[in-house]
Design an enzyme around this catalytic site. Structure first.
Site, mmCIF file in Angstrom:
data_model
loop_
_atom_site.group_PDB
_atom_site.id
_atom_site.type_symbol
_atom_site.label_atom_id
_atom_site.label_comp_id
_atom_site.label_asym_id
_atom_site.label_seq_id
_atom_site.Cartn_x
_atom_site.Cartn_y
_atom_site.Cartn_z
ATOM 1 N N CYS A 376 0.777 -1.328 -0.012
ATOM 2 C CA CYS A 376 0.070 -0.059 -0.163
ATOM 3 C C CYS A 376 0.787 1.224 -0.038
ATOM 4 O O CYS A 376 0.455 2.300 0.638
ATOM 5 C CB CYS A 376 -1.020 0.236 0.984
ATOM 6 S SG CYS A 376 -2.125 -1.367 1.101
ATOM 7 N N ASN A 377 1.988 1.081 -0.686
ATOM 8 C CA ASN A 377 2.883 2.239 -0.664
ATOM 9 C C ASN A 377 3.451 2.372 -2.129
ATOM 10 O O ASN A 377 4.479 2.059 -2.505
ATOM 11 C CB ASN A 377 3.934 2.177 0.227
ATOM 12 C CG ASN A 377 4.546 3.596 0.467
ATOM 13 O OD1 ASN A 377 4.912 4.437 -0.383
ATOM 14 N ND2 ASN A 377 5.320 3.834 1.722
#
Length: 829
Positions: A376-377
């Site tokens: 999620c980055n």
């Protein structure tokens, strides 16, 4: 048999946390905090206690920050995006900007969807760009007040890089400008990853917004987070939607809505996840007990990461090619700039990346749990893996989406492997992982060299004398990081001045004051006198009757200086525990001790001297919406009370830390802006009742009860400090002020009674008829007795309240006494 290496994804909860929490649920009934019954009040008070525990954990106070509970860090970020006071494009004023570091979690980047809908521009900033942005704005542009928001992670959830906390103050002060634009910058510090393994001192690094998720710290409960809001920005936040519990008043048929005053209650739409919040209390307790605190967790987890990084980065194939490619901004030499996260891809002998799905599958066969993908980055993933914007779009067209198993597209990685350590990770976990890499990539002969060249380990950890440890329980050996030690902040030892009999000079002063006392409001008739004086050293415990007693700045000396709290640190009253009335404290001023007795128990004594020292832990509790600083009275009395009451409880005492402004009341009319200091009372320093009023009430009660009550028993049920003998019943409700000797009191309102008056103060048995009789006798009101406040003593001597002293009242101009304004139910504890 599992080696869990995804602590950045979620911590693991220890068994002791679950046991403490479930024991709590078995022993207590927790109702909806929006209700007003006993179980709901217990829930509300426990939630407030947890708020203070969170603030304490981050080294700040309710004066500086407000805790808003959310469903997680993501919900907290969404709340900020929706409520920040943005100035959109197209207005006469300069417009706002939303800036975020590209090494940010998806939930931060996703805020731009909300800002775009508000016509506010978003500006991504790369880490290298912010490091170069040291230019100050011209002086003429520094007065612009347009609010801008800069968001960055305290710790990258991708690589574990810790970005400087000094940026907070640099950006807020204008020394550092994310973009060259006039306006006032506010800082959102995404602390979700950071606080799982590092201490965060908000007393030093005062970001405006700090979102967190608790499962990252404790592992349980999940689905619960919080937003810590700096109180300086809190009033500027805007609210559109309002859910249950957030409105002070609203109309269903018209567009009228008035929010609650409390920032937390204003933004906590609906009923908070109250049982999960209660679990947090046990999370903090267990974390401290098992580890000794966040600084030790930081050192321990970093040592494991440093060791693993050192070995991993030195692993070579026979041809000299590295076994892994590590994605990091640091060399893992300093825990202040690197967290316990290692991000890498495994390579083959030719330098080609093995897909993360393959590595994950192999790790699973060895019962090793890792995290794979982009975590999620996407911003950090692109930066470290050199993936362009066009590559992301091509990968999407090739069928790859976030979270799937497509790890290679055209031979290039779409993500990586991440391992991360938590406070329960061990040296054996690190070795198991390294042995897995070696076993799957290298021969035995290749493996011997790098393991022998590992940096020498020391066994520094939690000290042997830590109360929760024996030598077998220690955390794993950790690296000697540095010689710095985190100094303990000593508690201030301030003692209560013991009361001394008044000097002759003081007696003459008292006589002079007495001559100018307020005149009586009665024409003739019998004088009004003090019939009885009671003090309640321990809140909600038995009364101690005296004939004369010294008066201090908080009321009668030692009145309600102590209170019993449950295992969650929440104040216990007779509402929850009627047997508290069986605890009989008495004060011996000469020996300077309090003796506590109960039937079937050996007496126990405590010193009256306020013995707060370095060993005492000062904490915050809440008494009827007032915050108070307290300290624990020790294991001996805690064991005594727990045995008597049959469940864990402790005795705490109000601290004499005079720097605390907590638990004060502004009493109108005593003098301009006089702050009256309170002990652990609910509403005022004194509670006064009238024997004549008791007698009239007794007639109504006797008509409803089969067995009439004795007058003495009825008096004790109303738990007054001062019992007066006046000619007329309920005459006290017409008074505005009274004087007793040299003491002057203002009447601040009637006492609205609760179910405590239904408890027989000798046996602890309940009889609900008492409250019903009071309501019937008073025309559905439950007022009985009046609250008093007195001026802080202006002279150096203590004054004394005496049985038999004359009471001189002054009538109110308006004889209708209004109850104190508060949303809380008031009763005499």
């Amino acid at each position: 048999g599992i080696t869990y290496l995804d602590h950045a994804g979620s911590a693991l909860f220890p068994e002791s946390l679950l046991k403490a929490f479930t024991d709590d649920l078995r022993n207590n009934v927790y109702g909806n905090p929006h209700s007003q019954n006993i179980s709901s009040k217990l829930t509300y008070d426990t939630i407030e206690h947890v708020r203070y525990r969170i603030l304490q954990h981050f080294h700040t106070t309710a004066e500086d920050y407000t805790i808003i509970f959310t469903s997680g860090c993501t919900a907290a970020l969404k709340l900020i995006a929706e409520s920040f006071p943005w100035i959109p494009e197209g207005t006469k004023q300069p417009s706002s900007r939303f800036c975020y570091l590209t090494d940010s979690h998806t939930s931060v980047v996703g805020m731009r969807g909300i800002t775009a809908s508000m016509n506010v521009l978003s500006v991504p900033v790369k880490p290298k760009e912010i490091l170069l942005a040291k230019s100050r704005l011209p002086a003429e542009e520094q007065n612009c007040t347009t609010p801008h928001l800069f968001t960055y992670p305290a710790q990258s959830n991708f690589s574990g890089t810790k970005y400087p906390l000094s940026w907070i103050q640099d950006i807020k002060s204008g020394r550092l400008c994310p973009i060259n634009l006039p306006g006032k910058w506010f800082v959102l510090l995404d602390a979700a990853s950071y606080v799982s393994s590092s201490p965060l001192d908000l007393g030093v690094h005062q970001a405006d917004f700090i979102p967190i998720s608790f499962y990252k710290i404790f592992g349980f409960p999940t689905g619960l987070g919080a937003l810590l809001v700096n109180n300086r920005i809190a009033p500027l936040l805007r609210k559109t939607y309002f859910g249950g519990g957030t409105a002070a008043a609203y109309l269903a048929g018209e567009d009228f809505y008035f929010p609650r005053k409390s920032i937390a209650e204003r933004f906590e739409d609906g009923t908070v996840s109250f049982l999960d919040i209660i679990a947090l209390k046990h999370g903090f307790d267990v974390l401290e007990k098992l580890t000794g605190g966040m600084e030790k967790i930081k050192q321990h987890t970093f040592a494991l990461a440093h060791y693993t990084y050192t070995v991993l980065s030195n692993l070579k194939y026979a041809n000299g090619a590295p076994v892994v490619r590590i994605y990091s901004d640091t060399d893992f030499s300093n825990p202040d700039v690197q967290g316990p996260i290692i991000n890498f891809n495994v390579l083959d002998e030719n330098g080609q990346v093995l897909g993360f799905s393959q590595v994950d599958s192999m790790a699973s066969l060895h019962n090793i749990h890792v995290r794979t993908g982009c975590f999620c980055n996407t911003g950090a993933c692109q930066m470290h893996l050199d993936i362009s914007n066009e590559d992301i779009q091509r990968n999407l067209q090739a069928g790859h989406v976030c979270g799937d198993n497509i790890d290679l597209v055209d031979g290039r990685p779409t993500g990586s492997v991440r391992i991360s350590f938590g406070y329960m990770s061990s040296f054996e976990d690190a070795q198991t992982f390294l042995n897995f890499i070696i076993a799957t990539r290298l021969s035995n002969s290749d493996a011997e060299i790098p393991l022998q060249s590992v940096t020498k380990l020391t066994t520094e950890s939690v000290p042997d004398d830590h109360p929760s440890f024996n030598k077998a329980d220690k955390l794993s050996p950790i690296l000697q990081i540095s010689d710095r030690e985190l100094g303990n902040i000593p508690s201030e030892a301030e003692t209560t001045g013991s009361w001394q009999p008044p000097e002759p000079e003081a007696e003459s002063m008292r006589a002079a004051v007495s001559e100018t006392a307020v005149p009586t409001c009665r024409k003739g008739g019998k004088p009004i006198t003090v019939a009885k004086i009671y003090i309640y050293p321990i809140k909600s415990c038995s009364a101690f009757e005296v004939t004369e007693w010294p008066v201090g700045n908080q009321g009668l000396l030692y009145d309600r200086n102590w209170m019993v709290v449950n295992q969650n640190g929440v104040c216990m009253t007779q509402k929850q525990e009627p047997r508290l009335c069986l605890v009989n404290p008495s004060i011996d001023l000469k020996q300077k001790i309090m003796v506590i007795q109960a039937e079937g128990m050996d007496p126990i004594s405590l010193p009256l001297e306020d013995n707060t020292g370095k060993e005492a832990v000062i904490c915050e509790s809440k008494v009827c919406s007032h915050r108070v600083k307290t300290y624990d009275c020790g294991e001996r009395i805690a064991g005594w009370l727990s045995t008597l009451l049959g469940h864990p409880c402790r005795l705490i005492r109000q601290s004499t830390d005079m720097k605390s402004k907590s638990h004060q009341k502004n009493a109108k009319g005593l003098s301009s802006a006089t702050n009256i200091s309170l002990s652990l009372v609910n509403e005022a320093q004194y509670l006064l009742i009238n024997v004549a009023s008791i007698l009239q009430l007794k007639e109504h009660i006797s008509a409803r009860l089969k067995e009439p009550l004795e007058i003495e028993e009825l008096i004790r049920r109303f738990r007054a400090n001062i019992v007066i003998s006046a000619p007329e019943s309920f005459a006290e409700e017409e008074w505005a002020e009274i004087s007793i000797g040299a003491l002057q009191f203002q009447v601040v309102g009637p006492c609205s009674r609760c179910q405590i008056i239904c408890i027989d103060q000798q046996s602890g048995e309940r009889n609900k008829e008492i409250l019903q009789s009071l309501s019937a006798a008073r025309g559905r009101k439950t007022n009985f007795g009046i609250y008093l406040m007195n001026q802080p003593l202006r002279s150096s001597f203590s004054d004394t309240l005496l049985v038999g002293s004359q009471v001189l009242p002054v009538l109110k101009e308006n004889t209708e006494i209004q109850p104190p304004t508060s949303s809380e139910e008031k009763c005499s504890g």
